[in-house]
Design a protein around this motif. Structure first.
Motif, PDB file in Angstrom:
ATOM      1  N   ASN A   1       0.697  -1.143  -0.008  1.00  0.00           N
ATOM      2  CA  ASN A   1       0.040  -0.084   0.134  1.00  0.00           C
ATOM      3  C   ASN A   1       0.867   1.253  -0.082  1.00  0.00           C
ATOM      4  O   ASN A   1       1.646   1.253   1.041  1.00  0.00           O
ATOM      5  CB  ASN A   1      -0.828   0.134   0.935  1.00  0.00           C
TER       6      ASN A   1
ATOM      7  N   GLN B   1       0.106   4.195   0.601  1.00  0.00           N
ATOM      8  CA  GLN B   1      -0.389   5.190   1.632  1.00  0.00           C
ATOM      9  C   GLN B   1       0.267   4.814   2.944  1.00  0.00           C
ATOM     10  O   GLN B   1       0.264   5.581   3.861  1.00  0.00           O
ATOM     11  CB  GLN B   1      -1.736   5.059   1.686  1.00  0.00           C
ATOM     12  N   VAL B   2       0.992   3.835   2.893  1.00  0.00           N
ATOM     13  CA  VAL B   2       1.992   3.720   4.374  1.00  0.00           C
ATOM     14  C   VAL B   2       3.219   3.742   3.951  1.00  0.00           C
ATOM     15  O   VAL B   2       3.939   3.595   2.881  1.00  0.00           O
ATOM     16  CB  VAL B   2       1.665   2.158   4.475  1.00  0.00           C
TER      17      VAL B   2
END
Length: 197
Positions: A49, A51-52
């Motif tokens: 991911n 967004q991490v």
């Protein structure tokens, strides 16, 4: 591990969403990783991911097997296994590697450690229970749960305010999916989850 980061993974990619069985598979996975001295890689090859902030957090997802040998100083290896159910059934178990020379006593534990031996009495089959807890309907602690059982009290109650919408699901005499013939159930009340603990 890169920069002493903790490896994280999931057994659900292997077995799917199998309710309580997925949690048991996670425990078996942790025990087998200790036995084989290897942390298994994630089987999902998709990109992580974005967004991490993977470079900034103290965790990583192993993409290849990671060696996990025993510590030379006798410190046990430790794994945390979480199981979070959509219905609110959440469990966290800590599994320690059995080290024969170490005492199973844990300072500050609510309960004394109990070592359970195999019928043969061999150390390689020992399990140390170092703490237990419970949050159940009508009992917010393990002692309260045992008292509830001993007294034979009914822990069910009527639907608490704000739990679910009876107008949407409650149908007296209903037997179909997504409907319930009663608002009575085993509800945990008076408990506030503190994720920092």
């Amino acid at each position: 591990t890169p920069d002493r980061k903790l490896p994280i993974g999931s057994a659900k990619f292997n077995v799917g969403h199998t309710l309580e069985a997925a949690g048991l598979v996670g425990v078996a996975r942790a025990v087998l990783a200790m036995q084989h001295e290897t942390i298994p890689p994630a089987i999902d090859g998709r990109p992580l991911n974005p967004q991490v902030a993977w470079d900034e957090i103290p965790l990583f997802v192993p993409r290849e097997p990671v060696p996990w040998p025993r510590s030379g100083d006798g410190t046990p290896r430790r794994a945390g296994v979480d199981a979070f159910g959509i219905g609110g059934l959440n469990v966290h178990v800590v599994v320690d590697d059995y080290v024969p020379s170490r005492s199973p006593v844990v300072p500050g534990a609510d309960l004394p450690a109990q070592t359970l031996r195999t019928p043969r009495g061999e150390d390689d089959g020992a399990v140390a229970v170092i703490g237990m807890g419970a949050v159940m309907p009508g009992a917010l602690t393990l002692d309260a749960f045992w008292e509830l059982l001993a007294a034979g009290r009914d822990a069910t109650s009527e639907l608490p305010d704000g739990r679910w919408d009876p107008d949407a699901f409650y149908r007296p005499g209903a037997t179909g999916p997504w409907e319930t013939p009663t608002k009575r159930g085993g509800y945990v009340t008076g408990f506030e989850y503190d994720w920092r603990q």
